[in-house]
Design an enzyme around this catalytic site. Structure first.
Site, PDB file in Angstrom:
ATOM      1  N   GLY A  43      -7.943   4.828   7.636  1.00 59.70           N
ATOM      2  CA  GLY A  43      -8.743   4.650   8.834  1.00 59.70           C
ATOM      3  C   GLY A  43      -8.154   3.638   9.791  1.00 59.70           C
ATOM      4  CD  GLU A  74      -2.917   0.996   2.410  1.00 59.89           C
ATOM      5  OE1 GLU A  74      -3.683   1.949   2.610  1.00 59.89           O
ATOM      6  OE2 GLU A  74      -2.914  -0.036   3.110  1.00 59.89           O
ATOM      7  CB  SER A  78      -2.818   0.783   8.396  1.00 57.01           C
ATOM      8  OG  SER A  78      -3.231   0.900   7.042  1.00 57.01           O
ATOM      9  CB  THR A  79      -0.214   5.587   9.331  1.00 60.94           C
ATOM     10  OG1 THR A  79       0.483   6.670   8.697  1.00 60.94           O
ATOM     11  CG2 THR A  79       0.682   5.016  10.413  1.00 60.94           C
TER      12      THR A  79
END
Length: 453
Positions: free
Chosen positions: A235, A205, A237-238
Site C-alpha cells: 500500500g 522487505e 511502497s514497492t
C-alpha cells in the site's frame, strides 16, 4: 501457472491472463484454553497444509470455525514454529509457520496459519495501547494454532512496513513499545526488543519476499535451478529484488547502494534490491491525485476543492468517488470531458509522478523471470479486461492499473509485452516477506540457544 501480460494501447486496456489455484482451506481449532478469547473482529483465518491430502466439504467447514481441524504433524521430530506479525499500511496480519527439520537437512514448511485485520497499526498513532490491543485477537489465533508445549520455544516478532515508516518517530516508537509489552506478556518466546519489534527497512522487505519466493520454488541451494526475481507492491511502497547476472547491473547497483547479501545454508547470495517509499498502490494513488489536483487547480478559477477532495483526470466525466487510506477519507472529482481521453490524461500524470520518484531501471530485467506479488496480483485478478469507462463497481481500478503498468514499463523498464508470473501462492503457501523474516528470526533464536549451551 499465473501470468500477467502488459499490453498498452490508446485506451486503458490491460489483459490479465491468470489461473487461480485451489481455494485456500479455512480451518480453526478451538482448544478452549483458559485466558484465550475467540477471534471475533478478525476478518479471516486461512490454514495452509503442505500435505498430499484431499478434503471433502463434510470434513472442513468454512462456516463454523469449531468444525475445522488441523491435520496432526506426521513429518517427524523436531518440529518447530515461528510467529511473524506484519503491520502494514492497510491492515495487520499474523503468519504462524510450522516447520520440521531432521538430520541437519533444510527446514520443510508443513503448515501456515494466516490471519488479518483491515485496520492498520498506524491508525492508532495517538493511542498506542489501543494499537497493541488491536493485535490481541491475532495473537490469540496464533496461540490456538501452536501446541501449548511449544509456546515457550516459538519466537514471535512484529515488523512494520510503510505505514509506520511514514509516522513521526516518537509516535512509531510508542506503538512499537506497546506491542513489545503485549508480546512480553504472552507465553511465546520473545527475543531482545531490537530483534522482536522493528520497522522493516524497505530493502529487507524486498530480500525477505525474494527469499520466500525462491524457498517455496525449491531453487535455493539447488545446483541446477536459477533463482527468480521478485516484485512486490504494497500500500505504501514497492520493492524489486533479484540476483543480478550482468556486470552492468552490479556496477550500477553498487553505485546506488542497491546491492546487498543474504545467507541461506552455506551459500551467500548477492542481490539487487531496493524499496521505493511512496510508490505503493494506495500512497501513489493519493500522491498522484495531489499532483494532478495542483495542476488542474491552476486552470480553474475559482477553485472549490478543499481538504481531502481532489480534482482528478483519471475518472470518467461527471463522476465523484471516495476511498479510505490510513484512517482518512479522500474524494476524487472528475474533470474529464471526453471519455476517450481519460487513459491518456491519466497515464500522463502518472508518468510524471513516477519520473519524479527516480525509479532505476536495472539493465537486465527484460531477460529475467520475475514473479509479481501483493497488489500486482489482487488488482490483476479482479478482472480479465479493464477499460477506463467501466467504473460502476471499482471506480479506481483503471487508475490503479495505469499506475501498475506505468511503474513496470516507465519505472522498472519492462517491455510492453513482458510476461510476469503473478500467482498469490506457491504450492499451497502464500508468497509474502513474512516467511523469510521468520526464518531470519528463527536463526537468531537458534544462535542464542547455541551460545547458552
Amino acid at each position: 501457472m499465473c501470468f500477467f501480460t502488459i499490453l498498452l494501447g490508446i485506451s486503458c486496456v490491460l489483459y490479465m491472463n491468470y489461473q487461480v489455484g485451489p481455494s485456500e482451506k479455512k480451518a480453526w481449532r478451538d482448544r478452549s484454553r483458559p485466558g484465550l478469547s475467540r477471534v471475533q473482529d478478525v476478518k479471516e483465518i486461512l490454514l495452509f497444509e503442505n500435505l498430499e491430502s484431499s478434503f471433502s466439504s463434510s470434513q472442513v467447514s468454512t462456516e463454523d470455525p469449531e468444525k475445522g481441524f488441523v491435520i496432526p504433524n506426521d513429518g517427524g521430530d523436531p518440529d518447530f514454529y515461528g510467529v511473524m506479525f506484519d503491520a502494514g499500511s492497510t491492515g495487520s496480519r499474523v503468519h504462524v509457520f510450522h516447520f520440521v527439520a531432521a538430520d541437519g537437512s533444510p527446514p520443510t514448511l508443513l503448515a501456515e496459519l494466516y490471519n488479518y485485520t483491515k485496520v492498520g497499526l498506524s491508525k492508532f498513532a495517538k493511542k498506542p495501547e489501543e494499537g497493541a490491543s488491536s493485535l490481541k485477537p491475532l495473537l490469540d489465533a496464533a496461540l490456538n494454532f501452536i501446541p501449548a508445549e511449544k509456546w515457550s520455544s516459538s519466537p514471535v516478532a512484529l515488523k512494520a512496513t510503510a505505514g509506520l515508516r511514514l509516522l513521526p518517530e516518537e509516535e512509531a516508537d510508542a506503538l512499537l513499545e506497546a506491542v513489545y509489552q503485549l508480546f512480553c506478556d504472552s507465553p511465546l518466546h520473545v527475543e531482545v526488543k531490537e530483534k522482536s519489534i522493528t520497522i522493516l527497512e524497505g530493502n529487507m522487505e524486498g530480500i525477505y519476499i525474494w527469499f520466500t519466493l525462491n524457498f517455496l520454488l525449491g531453487v535455493l541451494g539447488s545446483s541446477d535451478k536459477s533463482t527468480v526475481g521478485a516484485l512486490d507492491l504494497g500500500g505504501g511502497s514497492t520493492q524489486i529484488t533479484f540476483v543480478p547476472n550482468s556486470p552492468d547491473t552490479l556496477r550500477e547497483g553498487e553505485k546506488l547502494n542497491y546491492i546487498d547479501t543474504f545467507r541461506f545454508l552455506h551459500k551467500t547470495f548477492k542481490v539487487y534490491t531496493h524499496s521505493y517509499l511512496g510508490l505503493g498502490l494506495k500512497e501513489a494513488r493519493l500522491q498522484t491525485m495531489k499532483l494532478d489536483h495542483n495542476i488542474i487547480s491552476k486552470k480553474l478559477q475559482p477553485t472549490t476543492s478543499k481538504g481531502n477532495v481532489f480534482y482528478s483526470s483519471c475518472l470518467p466525466p461527471n463522476t465523484t468517488h471516495s476511498w479510505e487510506f490510513n484512517g482518512l477519507t479522500y474524494t476524487a472529482l472528475s474533470v474529464s470531458t471526453d471519455i476517450g481521453a481519460v487513459y491518456d490524461e491519466c497515464r500522463s500524470i502518472t508518468k510524471r509522478y513516477i519520473n519524479d520518484m527516480n525509479v532505476h531501471s536495472p539493465p537486465e530485467v527484460y531477460s529475467m523471470k520475475f514473479y509479481a506479488m501483493s497488489y500486482f496480483w489482487t488488482r490483476g485478478s479482479e478482472v480479465h479486461l479493464i477499460v477506463c469507462n467501466n467504473v460502476q463497481e471499482k471506480p479506481f481500478l483503471c487508475m490503479d492499473m495505469v499506475f501498475i503498468s506505468t511503474l513496470l514499463t516507465k519505472g522498472y523498464g519492462f517491455e510492453h509485452d513482458a510476461v510476469l508470473e503473478i500467482c498469490p501462492k506457491i504450492g499451497k503457501f502464500e508468497v509474502s516477506w513474512a516467511l523469510g523474516a521468520t526464518i531470519d528470526l528463527l536463526h537468531t533464536h537458534w544462535d542464542h540457544l547455541a551460545k547458552e549451551t
